[in-house]
Write a protein that holds these residues in place. Sequence first.
Motif, PDB file in Angstrom:
ATOM      1  N   GLN A  80       7.059   3.378  13.483  1.00 49.54           N
ATOM      2  CA  GLN A  80       8.160   2.673  13.555  1.00 49.54           C
ATOM      3  C   GLN A  80       7.962   1.146  14.296  1.00 49.54           C
ATOM      4  O   GLN A  80       6.862   1.179  15.127  1.00 49.54           O
ATOM      5  CB  GLN A  80       9.109   3.482  14.551  1.00 49.54           C
ATOM      6  CG  GLN A  80       9.685   4.799  13.896  1.00 49.54           C
ATOM      7  CD  GLN A  80       9.957   4.708  12.718  1.00 49.54           C
ATOM      8  OE1 GLN A  80      11.022   3.791  12.345  1.00 49.54           O
ATOM      9  NE2 GLN A  80       9.560   5.304  11.638  1.00 49.54           N
ATOM     10  N   PRO A  81       8.788   0.564  14.305  1.00 46.29           N
ATOM     11  CA  PRO A  81       8.897  -0.841  15.068  1.00 46.29           C
ATOM     12  C   PRO A  81       8.488  -0.635  16.354  1.00 46.29           C
ATOM     13  O   PRO A  81       9.062   0.440  16.924  1.00 46.29           O
ATOM     14  CB  PRO A  81      10.060  -1.445  14.768  1.00 46.29           C
ATOM     15  CG  PRO A  81      10.860  -0.861  13.739  1.00 46.29           C
ATOM     16  CD  PRO A  81      10.086   0.348  13.378  1.00 46.29           C
TER      17      PRO A  81
ATOM     18  N   GLU B 217       3.292  17.161  14.038  1.00 45.15           N
ATOM     19  CA  GLU B 217       2.343  16.168  14.122  1.00 45.15           C
ATOM     20  C   GLU B 217       2.910  15.099  13.074  1.00 45.15           C
ATOM     21  O   GLU B 217       3.103  13.845  13.145  1.00 45.15           O
ATOM     22  CB  GLU B 217       0.838  16.596  13.642  1.00 45.15           C
ATOM     23  CG  GLU B 217      -0.204  15.562  13.299  1.00 45.15           C
ATOM     24  CD  GLU B 217      -1.503  16.070  13.247  1.00 45.15           C
ATOM     25  OE1 GLU B 217      -1.651  17.372  13.431  1.00 45.15           O
ATOM     26  OE2 GLU B 217      -2.286  15.167  12.989  1.00 45.15           O
ATOM     27  N   LYS B 218       3.290  15.596  11.946  1.00 47.29           N
ATOM     28  CA  LYS B 218       3.726  14.709  10.700  1.00 47.29           C
ATOM     29  C   LYS B 218       4.745  13.794  11.167  1.00 47.29           C
ATOM     30  O   LYS B 218       4.761  12.409  10.824  1.00 47.29           O
ATOM     31  CB  LYS B 218       4.104  15.217   9.599  1.00 47.29           C
ATOM     32  CG  LYS B 218       2.984  15.829   8.751  1.00 47.29           C
ATOM     33  CD  LYS B 218       3.352  16.715   7.250  1.00 47.29           C
ATOM     34  CE  LYS B 218       2.375  17.407   6.578  1.00 47.29           C
ATOM     35  NZ  LYS B 218       2.898  18.145   5.605  1.00 47.29           N
ATOM     36  N   GLU B 219       5.707  14.220  11.693  1.00 46.70           N
ATOM     37  CA  GLU B 219       6.816  13.742  12.400  1.00 46.70           C
ATOM     38  C   GLU B 219       6.436  12.611  13.676  1.00 46.70           C
ATOM     39  O   GLU B 219       7.111  11.402  13.497  1.00 46.70           O
ATOM     40  CB  GLU B 219       8.046  14.700  12.774  1.00 46.70           C
ATOM     41  CG  GLU B 219       8.518  15.494  11.592  1.00 46.70           C
ATOM     42  CD  GLU B 219       7.555  16.583  11.264  1.00 46.70           C
ATOM     43  OE1 GLU B 219       6.660  17.004  11.926  1.00 46.70           O
ATOM     44  OE2 GLU B 219       8.065  17.075   9.964  1.00 46.70           O
ATOM     45  N   LEU B 220       5.592  13.174  14.289  1.00 45.72           N
ATOM     46  CA  LEU B 220       5.257  12.247  15.502  1.00 45.72           C
ATOM     47  C   LEU B 220       4.298  11.068  14.631  1.00 45.72           C
ATOM     48  O   LEU B 220       4.268   9.786  15.354  1.00 45.72           O
ATOM     49  CB  LEU B 220       4.309  12.914  16.286  1.00 45.72           C
ATOM     50  CG  LEU B 220       3.939  12.345  17.752  1.00 45.72           C
ATOM     51  CD1 LEU B 220       5.384  12.222  18.468  1.00 45.72           C
ATOM     52  CD2 LEU B 220       3.167  13.377  18.602  1.00 45.72           C
ATOM     53  N   VAL B 221       3.495  11.287  13.598  1.00 48.98           N
ATOM     54  CA  VAL B 221       2.932  10.199  12.947  1.00 48.98           C
ATOM     55  C   VAL B 221       3.751   9.128  12.254  1.00 48.98           C
ATOM     56  O   VAL B 221       3.536   8.033  12.423  1.00 48.98           O
ATOM     57  CB  VAL B 221       1.976  10.676  11.900  1.00 48.98           C
ATOM     58  CG1 VAL B 221       1.379   9.745  11.016  1.00 48.98           C
ATOM     59  CG2 VAL B 221       0.698  11.396  12.496  1.00 48.98           C
ATOM     60  N   LEU B 222       4.932   9.592  11.927  1.00 52.90           N
ATOM     61  CA  LEU B 222       6.116   8.768  11.292  1.00 52.90           C
ATOM     62  C   LEU B 222       6.530   8.052  12.416  1.00 52.90           C
ATOM     63  O   LEU B 222       6.998   6.720  12.216  1.00 52.90           O
ATOM     64  CB  LEU B 222       7.217   9.568  10.739  1.00 52.90           C
ATOM     65  CG  LEU B 222       8.390   8.861  10.151  1.00 52.90           C
ATOM     66  CD1 LEU B 222       8.021   7.943   8.977  1.00 52.90           C
ATOM     67  CD2 LEU B 222       9.559   9.793  10.085  1.00 52.90           C
ATOM     68  N   LEU B 223       6.841   8.432  13.587  1.00 53.68           N
ATOM     69  CA  LEU B 223       7.254   7.804  14.639  1.00 53.68           C
ATOM     70  C   LEU B 223       6.307   6.739  15.026  1.00 53.68           C
ATOM     71  O   LEU B 223       6.766   5.597  15.497  1.00 53.68           O
ATOM     72  CB  LEU B 223       7.410   8.584  16.069  1.00 53.68           C
ATOM     73  CG  LEU B 223       8.008   8.491  17.320  1.00 53.68           C
ATOM     74  CD1 LEU B 223       9.364   7.672  17.040  1.00 53.68           C
ATOM     75  CD2 LEU B 223       7.971   8.960  18.470  1.00 53.68           C
TER      76      LEU B 223
ATOM     77  N   VAL C  40       8.887   4.417  21.845  1.00 51.12           N
ATOM     78  CA  VAL C  40       9.739   5.139  22.513  1.00 51.12           C
ATOM     79  C   VAL C  40       8.821   5.504  23.892  1.00 51.12           C
ATOM     80  O   VAL C  40       8.127   4.704  24.322  1.00 51.12           O
ATOM     81  CB  VAL C  40      10.410   6.402  21.856  1.00 51.12           C
ATOM     82  CG1 VAL C  40      11.320   5.993  20.777  1.00 51.12           C
ATOM     83  CG2 VAL C  40       9.323   7.336  21.432  1.00 51.12           C
TER      84      VAL C  40
ATOM     85  N   PHE D  53       0.755   5.364  21.206  1.00 52.24           N
ATOM     86  CA  PHE D  53      -0.006   5.868  20.137  1.00 52.24           C
ATOM     87  C   PHE D  53      -1.594   5.038  20.000  1.00 52.24           C
ATOM     88  O   PHE D  53      -1.490   3.754  20.273  1.00 52.24           O
ATOM     89  CB  PHE D  53       0.484   5.568  18.739  1.00 52.24           C
ATOM     90  CG  PHE D  53       1.731   6.595  18.720  1.00 52.24           C
ATOM     91  CD1 PHE D  53       3.192   6.109  18.879  1.00 52.24           C
ATOM     92  CD2 PHE D  53       1.654   7.918  18.301  1.00 52.24           C
ATOM     93  CE1 PHE D  53       4.197   6.898  18.786  1.00 52.24           C
ATOM     94  CE2 PHE D  53       2.561   8.772  18.205  1.00 52.24           C
ATOM     95  CZ  PHE D  53       3.866   8.403  18.232  1.00 52.24           C
TER      96      PHE D  53
ATOM     97  N   PHE E 240       5.917   7.281  23.983  1.00 51.54           N
ATOM     98  CA  PHE E 240       4.803   7.498  23.407  1.00 51.54           C
ATOM     99  C   PHE E 240       3.802   6.458  23.222  1.00 51.54           C
ATOM    100  O   PHE E 240       4.299   5.151  22.930  1.00 51.54           O
ATOM    101  CB  PHE E 240       4.900   8.256  22.255  1.00 51.54           C
ATOM    102  CG  PHE E 240       5.056   9.640  22.353  1.00 51.54           C
ATOM    103  CD1 PHE E 240       6.243  10.063  22.240  1.00 51.54           C
ATOM    104  CD2 PHE E 240       3.832  10.751  22.605  1.00 51.54           C
ATOM    105  CE1 PHE E 240       6.686  11.516  22.651  1.00 51.54           C
ATOM    106  CE2 PHE E 240       4.284  12.026  22.707  1.00 51.54           C
ATOM    107  CZ  PHE E 240       5.431  12.444  22.591  1.00 51.54           C
TER     108      PHE E 240
END
Lengths: 255, 160
Positions: free
Chosen positions: B14-15, B5-11, B42, B46, B44
């Motif tokens: 992104q621009p 989750e945290k890594e996906l939130v970081l994603l 990418v 969000f 996804f």
Amino acid sequence: MKIDEKVLTYFESSNSPVDKEGYLYKKGEIKTSYQKRWFVLKGNLLFYKDRQTDRDLVGVIVLEGCTVQLCESEEKFAFSLVWSEPGLRTYKFAAEDQASQESWIKALLSASHSYLALLVVDMESKYRDAVGALSSQPSKPFVMPNFNTIQPAVFVTSNTCTSSALGTASSPNSCPNLQALTISSKTASKKSPKLRSKKNASVVPMFDPFQTIGEYDFNQLHEDYGKEVKELIAMWSKKGHGGANVQDENLIDFG
Amino acid sequence: MRFNEKELVLLSRQPSERAAELGMRGPKKGDVVKKRLVKLVVNFLFISGLMRKRSPIGALLLEQCRVEREDSQTFSIAFLDEAERKYVFECDTEEQCAEWIDSIIKASYEFMRKNLIFYRTEIHRLTGKDPLEQYGISDEARFQVSNGRPLPTVPFLVAL
């Protein structure tokens, strides 16, 4: 943040391409022991479950923004997925043998969406060059499609390559981000924010070679490029049928 | 299902290829329209509330889905598992709607893979060379033509 699990489950079970699958040992988050799990890599998603035949997924790892590294471990054939930002995870794995370890590392290195996007732009550029080179030969009977409407994505930072550089330079060193798999996917996503920066609203999306809004069908594209060839073949076969007598006369007589 | 989750939130930070406030409905029939900040990163989508919070409300994977125009300013994303499962998005203009549809289709990993394979095959056909060789990735399963066989090693040129 919630994730739509049904979509993920469906994607994993669908017949979309599997890029790699197999058993790996995964280090637990809370328990530090390694647990054997069945992993399925599809695109930029690494799914895992207890056993190959299980329907239920234990979890998924989204492979964006991480690097793949060999790691120090009491376990043999270990490697890890590392997100280096503070507070983010490192996933540790161990393979069953060296071949498996190398194969997984290689597969994971090329898994990110950003990496694929870079490759596609590079390929598109090479394709245009190849087609352009062909059309410059005067003996070729057909005309290449007009590429004036195509806008290549432009990379702005020094860590990335302009598509023109990718197109003209043939040396592998011309594009560090695409260089052999020691370059991590992190480079593409972290150090090159301008790669995806779209402050200018009129800049086309990264992969938009034909500038068509609406239906984009590269099968159609393939058809279009093949059309001239098909027409020629049709023309030649007509000539062949109509001129059977002529053909006979043209046969070399060795007698 | 566990996920990073945290890594996906970081994603999600992104621009983005595309981000806008859209009216969103679904996935169940009868869900009301809510104004959401929708961001494409990418493959996804969000979804966030309009108040700037630390992380999105949800993440939607854009694979194995069908993107369709519902009317002049509305598009939908339907997931192939169930016919009833559809996310509907209302845009401000026809043009915006068309742009979103285009972007979402092109964002899918599988779409990009097909294009890569197409270009690879064509470049090989036109030049006799495999363009992925220089990157050392010719053998990777993910870049093979759909029948699973790698490109032939004997170069050939189409007689034109």
